[in-house]
Scaffold this motif. Structure first.
Motif, PDB file in Angstrom:
ATOM      1  N   GLU A 173     -21.295   1.112  -7.040  1.00 50.30           N
ATOM      2  CA  GLU A 173     -20.230   2.280  -6.573  1.00 50.30           C
ATOM      3  C   GLU A 173     -21.814   3.072  -6.249  1.00 50.30           C
ATOM      4  OE1 GLU A 173     -17.624   1.886  -4.816  1.00 50.30           O
ATOM      5  OE2 GLU A 173     -16.134   1.424  -5.884  1.00 50.30           O
ATOM      6  N   ASP A 176     -18.926   4.142  -3.647  1.00 52.69           N
ATOM      7  CA  ASP A 176     -18.177   5.347  -3.277  1.00 52.69           C
ATOM      8  C   ASP A 176     -19.569   6.462  -3.200  1.00 52.69           C
ATOM      9  OD1 ASP A 176     -16.889   7.445  -3.931  1.00 52.69           O
ATOM     10  OD2 ASP A 176     -17.006   7.129  -6.329  1.00 52.69           O
ATOM     11  N   ARG A 201     -14.175  -1.053   3.456  1.00 51.98           N
ATOM     12  CA  ARG A 201     -14.298   0.834   3.235  1.00 51.98           C
ATOM     13  C   ARG A 201     -15.976   0.552   4.366  1.00 51.98           C
ATOM     14  NH1 ARG A 201     -16.506   2.259  -2.456  1.00 51.98           N
ATOM     15  NH2 ARG A 201     -14.881   1.278  -3.678  1.00 51.98           N
ATOM     16  N   LEU A 238      -8.376   7.499  -4.595  1.00 57.03           N
ATOM     17  CA  LEU A 238      -9.117   7.176  -3.271  1.00 57.03           C
ATOM     18  C   LEU A 238      -9.564   8.221  -2.913  1.00 57.03           C
ATOM     19  CD1 LEU A 238      -8.199   2.868  -2.613  1.00 57.03           C
ATOM     20  CD2 LEU A 238     -10.160   4.078  -4.237  1.00 57.03           C
ATOM     21  N   THR A 294     -12.469   7.533  -0.260  1.00 53.49           N
ATOM     22  CA  THR A 294     -13.539   6.301   0.740  1.00 53.49           C
ATOM     23  C   THR A 294     -12.428   6.612   1.994  1.00 53.49           C
ATOM     24  OG1 THR A 294     -11.750   5.103  -0.287  1.00 53.49           O
ATOM     25  CG2 THR A 294     -13.381   5.327  -1.638  1.00 53.49           C
ATOM     26  N   GLN A 326     -10.444  11.392  -7.527  1.00 52.14           N
ATOM     27  CA  GLN A 326     -11.571  10.567  -6.048  1.00 52.14           C
ATOM     28  C   GLN A 326     -12.195   9.116  -7.684  1.00 52.14           C
ATOM     29  OE1 GLN A 326     -14.442  12.405  -4.603  1.00 52.14           O
ATOM     30  NE2 GLN A 326     -13.182  13.634  -4.165  1.00 52.14           N
ATOM     31  N   SER A 327     -11.284   8.618  -8.462  1.00 50.79           N
ATOM     32  CA  SER A 327     -11.511   7.682  -9.104  1.00 50.79           C
ATOM     33  C   SER A 327     -10.887   7.350 -10.136  1.00 50.79           C
ATOM     34  CB  SER A 327     -12.984   8.348 -10.125  1.00 50.79           C
ATOM     35  OG  SER A 327     -12.666   9.227 -11.297  1.00 50.79           O
TER      36      SER A 327
END
Lengths: 343, 343
Positions: free
Chosen positions: A102, A128, A154, A193, A196, A226-227
């Motif tokens: 990432e 990411d 992605r 997520l 993404t 975000q994670s």
DNA sequence: TTATTTAACTCACACGTTTTCGTTTTAGTG
DNA sequence: CACTAAAACGAAAACGTGTGAGTTAAATAA
């Protein structure tokens, strides 16, 4: 160790020229049948294998593709990888793998290392950090240097290349629709997520489904992180089933689905009678939970196979690449297990 | 696309010889400072990168290692792989990956494909079928052809090479001892890996621990199968907690542990009050179950790093490989979670 | 017999580097 | 100025393969 057999050695031992050996082994018509047999048998005896590096140098292609994965421990990427590997091998290609973890830096570094003849093209899923920073120069440079890229899962609008994606938006709409049709009124969205492209699309699908069904959007039911770490941190305070009257959960990834599953049971609620759950998932574990989780399955191996096919087709297409880039969409499947009610 | 910069091109444009360019770029003392700077700056401008294939051809090494994994979807192998990749990259090596899918044929084929200069050595874990058939010729041939092998986890006594293993036997003894010390009298052994070296060792550790504690071995508490499928088939009829008075479970792999976990709860027993469970496991999921599973953790990444280090050391050791092969043992760790009682 | 075709094979070069050895240029010395 | 030595650079071979252009010898045709 025995010295590695080379054309030169064989030629010397048989008292012919190197080119004769080379041509005999490739069954060239310029060589007589007797010498062909003689050479071929001797080569087999000596276990001769053409030195791949020399062949690559001549042909200016390595028949190797570079795969860059954000995280191999994520079962989705592992599945995609197995598809890539399988399809590539079937067409005579090897696969060199790097893990970006990432990180943008590692992604750039990996591409840099491989962009020197080592590989003929890339298959990758954007890290990411790269998506956060909107830094796509390294992709464009690779393409300009005639190293085609196929992105999967992605991807980025900003980069012109072949892509393989899942119909994230439609799948999310479909899944949330299913929850609504089976009676849910207060559906929570769990995203771990949200940085993404895929996470955003799934979240939009959720919103669209509500809109389609004329259900007002309730921001207090929406959680975007975000994670996994950030998710785990915020989840306990967010997840108030009783207070928010949550009766349905749509999670964009397996980690969130499982956390929800656990929390629902711990809160003393029943699945699916009190709360239904659907999540995107690729691990083997969704079906092992009790009750098992209904999931949107992404067909990871097929994604990998499609990506490999796309790349290899482009590599072997001699018709001077007109950039008619293709985006292939792999359909998902809603796997109904025990965490949802039947229609 | 811009034509790829080569030494020849640069030489022509700067009106010097190819050798001058080469030497200037490698900072050779034979080249004067001014020309060095001139060449280096021009090279940077043209984004020159030495063609790796040509370099490999000259140096007769590819700085690439071949990794053959039985199954990338197994999180243990994925973890090991991430360790290999990391350590290899740090030392300037690339990693080419093949998946044997537990098949002997694919394993042989993969090694064959790569044994032509493509890679400098192998890191692998022996496939299921290979261990069953006792067919190790391909390994020995590779080693004879000066392609060193490092085996990890599933190794073979019959092949002389570097190895990285876990102390399966001792770990099993330790784990089962823990169950005994915390009061278990009837400990079941669940093996879904009985064809592999590691599965056998863990089973032996179980037996040893019973012996050490003077507990009679009860065959009806021992279940040995060779695959997950076979395990799932036989498990329901085997697993009679009440009838067999099972109060402890030792599982050689995560799949079996989870099945047991599920079955215990479904039978209305409590974990760990009625039944304790310990299993070998590397997935992220053991800690997600409720109650979470106590596991023997194998430190997958460390195994991978050790394997890469061992291989690269051998590759770069110029002292004409005396076959003083090394077997490195990575210690496991008993992670006590909720499925076991405290001592 | 001589010219021409054809079969069977060899030569020489290329791919892009690296490296050894040889050559030219510069500087230094008597 | 002549000679030497060091400094700076170039030529060429090598890694192992593939390929088009040549070469030889035999077979055919004129």
């Amino acid at each position: 160790m025995r010295p590695k057999a080379t054309l030169k050695q064989i030629a010397k031992e048989l008292n012919v020229s190197v080119s004769t050996v080379s041509k005999a082994l490739s069954n060239s018509p310029e060589i007589s049948e007797p010498t062909k047999i003689k050479v071929q048998e001797f080569a087999k005896l000596k276990n001769y294998k053409p030195n791949n590096i020399a062949v690559n140098l001549k042909s200016k292609r390595s028949k190797t593709i570079g795969v860059i994965l954000p995280n191999i421990l994520n079962p989705f990427f592992a599945k995609v990888f197995s598809g890539i590997e399988k399809a590539a091998n079937e067409r005579g290609y090897n696969v060199i793998t790097c893990i970006s973890n990432e990180s943008l830096t590692k992604e750039i570094h990996a591409m840099d290392i491989l962009s020197n003849g080592t590989i003929d093209g890339f298959i990758l899923s954007i890290s990411d950090e790269t998506q956060k920073e909107h830094e796509f120069k390294h992709f464009k440079e690779a393409i300009a240097d005639d190293l085609p890229i196929v992105m999967f899962d992605r991807t980025s609008e900003d980069v012109n290349c072949d892509k393989v994606i899942v119909d994230d938006f439609d799948s999310a709409v479909y899944a949330v629709n299913h929850l609504i049709k089976t009676g849910c009124k207060n559906i929570a969205l769990l995203s771990n997520l949200d940085n993404t492209s895929v996470g955003k699309l799934r979240a939009e699908g959720y919103l669209q489904a509500l809109k389609d069904n004329k259900i007002a959007i309730n921001e207090s039911l929406i959680m975007r992180t975000q994670s996994n770490e950030e998710f785990d941190e915020q989840f306990p305070s967010f997840f108030d089933i009783k207070g928010k009257k949550i009766d349905g959960i749509f999670a964009v990834e397996e980690h969130a689905s499982v956390a929800a599953h656990k929390a629902v049971l711990k809160g003393g609620f029943r699945i699916p009678e009190d709360v239904q759950i659907i999540g995107f998932a690729d691990g083997v574990w969704s079906r092992r939970l009790t009750p098992s989780l209904s999931t949107v399955s992404q067909h990871g191996p097929e994604i990998g196979e499609a990506a490999a096919e796309l790349l290899i087709n482009r590599l072997e297409d001699k018709t001077e690449d007109g950039p008619d880039y293709e985006t292939r969409i792999i359909k998902t499947e809603l796997r109904q297990r025990e965490s949802t009610r039947k229609l």
